[in-house]
Design a protein around this motif. Structure first.
Motif, mmCIF file in Angstrom:
data_model
loop_
_atom_site.group_PDB
_atom_site.id
_atom_site.type_symbol
_atom_site.label_atom_id
_atom_site.label_comp_id
_atom_site.label_asym_id
_atom_site.label_seq_id
_atom_site.Cartn_x
_atom_site.Cartn_y
_atom_site.Cartn_z
ATOM 1 N N ARG A 1 -5.979 -1.481 23.424
ATOM 2 C CA ARG A 1 -5.369 -0.366 22.794
ATOM 3 C C ARG A 1 -3.820 -0.071 22.784
ATOM 4 O O ARG A 1 -3.275 0.104 21.853
ATOM 5 C CB ARG A 1 -6.005 0.939 23.310
ATOM 6 N N GLU A 2 -3.460 -0.221 24.036
ATOM 7 C CA GLU A 2 -1.853 -0.214 24.124
ATOM 8 C C GLU A 2 -1.103 -1.153 23.267
ATOM 9 O O GLU A 2 -0.033 -0.701 22.573
ATOM 10 C CB GLU A 2 -1.403 -0.362 25.585
ATOM 11 N N LEU B 1 -1.047 -0.401 19.442
ATOM 12 C CA LEU B 1 -0.119 0.467 19.169
ATOM 13 C C LEU B 1 1.274 0.127 19.223
ATOM 14 O O LEU B 1 1.994 0.396 18.146
ATOM 15 C CB LEU B 1 -0.205 1.813 19.959
ATOM 16 N N GLU B 2 1.627 -0.503 20.149
ATOM 17 C CA GLU B 2 2.894 -1.054 20.553
ATOM 18 C C GLU B 2 3.317 -2.038 19.234
ATOM 19 O O GLU B 2 4.441 -2.119 18.718
ATOM 20 C CB GLU B 2 2.917 -1.930 21.712
ATOM 21 N N ASP C 1 -2.510 2.711 12.694
ATOM 22 C CA ASP C 1 -1.493 3.755 12.695
ATOM 23 C C ASP C 1 -1.758 4.695 13.919
ATOM 24 O O ASP C 1 -0.890 5.344 14.463
ATOM 25 C CB ASP C 1 -1.675 4.407 11.294
ATOM 26 N N GLN C 2 -3.061 4.744 14.192
ATOM 27 C CA GLN C 2 -3.355 5.551 15.552
ATOM 28 C C GLN C 2 -4.725 4.761 15.991
ATOM 29 O O GLN C 2 -5.499 4.193 15.376
ATOM 30 C CB GLN C 2 -4.033 6.753 14.806
ATOM 31 N N ILE C 3 -4.673 5.100 17.473
ATOM 32 C CA ILE C 3 -5.888 4.841 18.219
ATOM 33 C C ILE C 3 -6.826 6.082 18.226
ATOM 34 O O ILE C 3 -6.389 7.124 18.460
ATOM 35 C CB ILE C 3 -5.381 4.492 19.587
#
Ligand code: NAP
Length: 357
Positions: free
Chosen positions: A38-39, A42-43, A48-50
């Motif tokens: 997940r990290e 996003l990175e 756009d969003q978790i």
């Protein structure tokens, strides 16, 4: 209003879909059970969003890109949520029969999906926006018209969308992909015990054996789920395979030269008629093997040739399996065009290379 798209599972297939379809006209949400994934997602701007599964209720399209049995559990969870009436849910699983049986009872539109493109690599870092280019993307909708918004969303993948009955799908991929994976894994397991007896065997396995068993490096969880959800087909196919082995075994016991010849001859004739172009049920590999005399300087030279020609590679390995002066540089390209162009450029610089190791 932007369409809200939710991809559950951000591994090879999920991450590749994100990379292919992300654009400012949609809002892309993701979830994976691994916090690290997940990290990373996003990175690197994969989504756009978790978000969490509970937020599925605001989504327009939901794509399950997790192992098949996990998809089946998510469908039960989604069935309990107040999803939008217009929502489309799809999966990416490699088997379709079982999921479509469950889908009959679901209170939302479900379209079975199977992008027939992959890699022996898995995980978020393997994501590749071109993974599905020219690959067949199988869809198993109850109503063909239901698939229109999904195909529209997935068009940037440049896949070729095909509607097939789930039973036919599972039989075809059973023969062309699932059974070959079982056989490849069996061969590698046999070579393990051989290596204990003859330590040199590992070294000798480097060329052709490594090539033909390459698919045995695929993710074990994914393959456990595939076998369990294509059970009847595979039980039947394994029996057919055993018949083939029994046939050659009895020919060998009887020292029946013409029958042994016929076994290979029939296979050769059929094999020679297989289409050479296009992408099928097992991912194709675009590998080039370059003989390297002086490993340090020569590897850098090859890489410079490729980068000056703007050809990128997806993997590089140095095999030091040969006992003469050569090392062999194994380069994996993204597609056939890059492979051909790369080979030409490298040969022009007087390196000796070939497609097979
Ligand atoms: P992958 O690279 O292993 O990705 C799956 C991702 O889902 C991983 O990040 C995994 O995390 C995560 N995950 C597993 N269980 C989960 C759960 N219950 N909830 C949330 N996340 C979960 O596998 P893939 O190759 O993308 O395969 C995904 C699906 O596509 C499978 O159904 C497969 O049959 C199908 N498919 C695969 C290929 C191929 O060649 N690879 C081709 C076509 C279709 P962990 O790794 O941390 O468990």
């Amino acid at each position: 209003m932007k369409k809200k798209v939710f991809i559950l599972g951000l591994g090879l297939i999920g991450a590749s879909l994100c990379r292919a379809i992300k654009n400012p006209s949609i809002e892309l949400f993701g979830w994976d059970h691994s916090a690290e994934t997940r990290e990373i997602a996003l990175e690197v701007g994969l989504v756009d969003q978790i978000t969490s599964i509970e937020e599925a209720k605001q989504m327009d399209i939901i794509i399950l890109a997790v192992p098949v049995l996990a998809s089946l559990s998510y469908l039960q969870v989604l069935a309990e949520l107040p999803l939008k009436a217009s929502v489309i849910v799809t999966d990416t699983g490699s088997t379709k029969n079982e999921v479509m049986k469950i889908a009959k009872e679901l209170p939302f539109t479900f379209i079975g999906g199977h992008p027939m493109a992959g890699s022996h690599k898995s995980g978020v870092k393997a994501g590749n926006p071109n993974l599905f280019e020219e690959a067949y993307y199988i869809l198993t909708p109850f109503e063909e018209s239901d698939a229109v918004p999904l195909i529209e969303l997935l068009t940037p993948t440049r896949a070729k969308f095909v509607v097939i009955e789930p039973e036919a799908h599972d039989e075809i991929v059973g023969v062309l992909s699932h059974l070959p994976h079982i056989v490849a894994a069996g061969l590698v397991r046999m070579s393990d015990s051989l290596s204990e007896e003859h330590p040199r065997a590992t070294q000798l396995a480097a060329g052709g054996f490594r090539d033909i068993t390459r698919i045995a490096s695929s993710d074990p969880q994914m393959w456990t789920d595939i076998l369990l959800t294509n059970r009847p087909t595979l039980l039947h196919l394994i029996e057919e395979w055993q018949n083939q082995m029994n046939q050659i075994k009895s020919n060998l016991l009887a020292k029946d030269q013409s029958a042994i010849y016929a076994f290979f001859d029939q296979a050769k004739q059929s094999r020679d008629l297989l289409p050479a172009k296009g992408r099928g049920a097992i991912p194709a590999f675009y590998d080039l093997y370059v003989d390297i005399l002086d490993i340090v300087g020569a590897v850098a030279k090859v890489m410079t040739i490729l980068s000056e020609a703007d050809i990128s590679i997806i993997n590089l390995k140095i095999q030091e399996t040969r006992e003469d002066i050569f090392g062999v540089l194994e380069l994996s390209f993204k597609n056939q065009n890059d492979l051909v162009k790369g080979q030409q450029m490298i040969e022009q610089a007087d390196f000796h290379c070939r497609i097979r190791s």
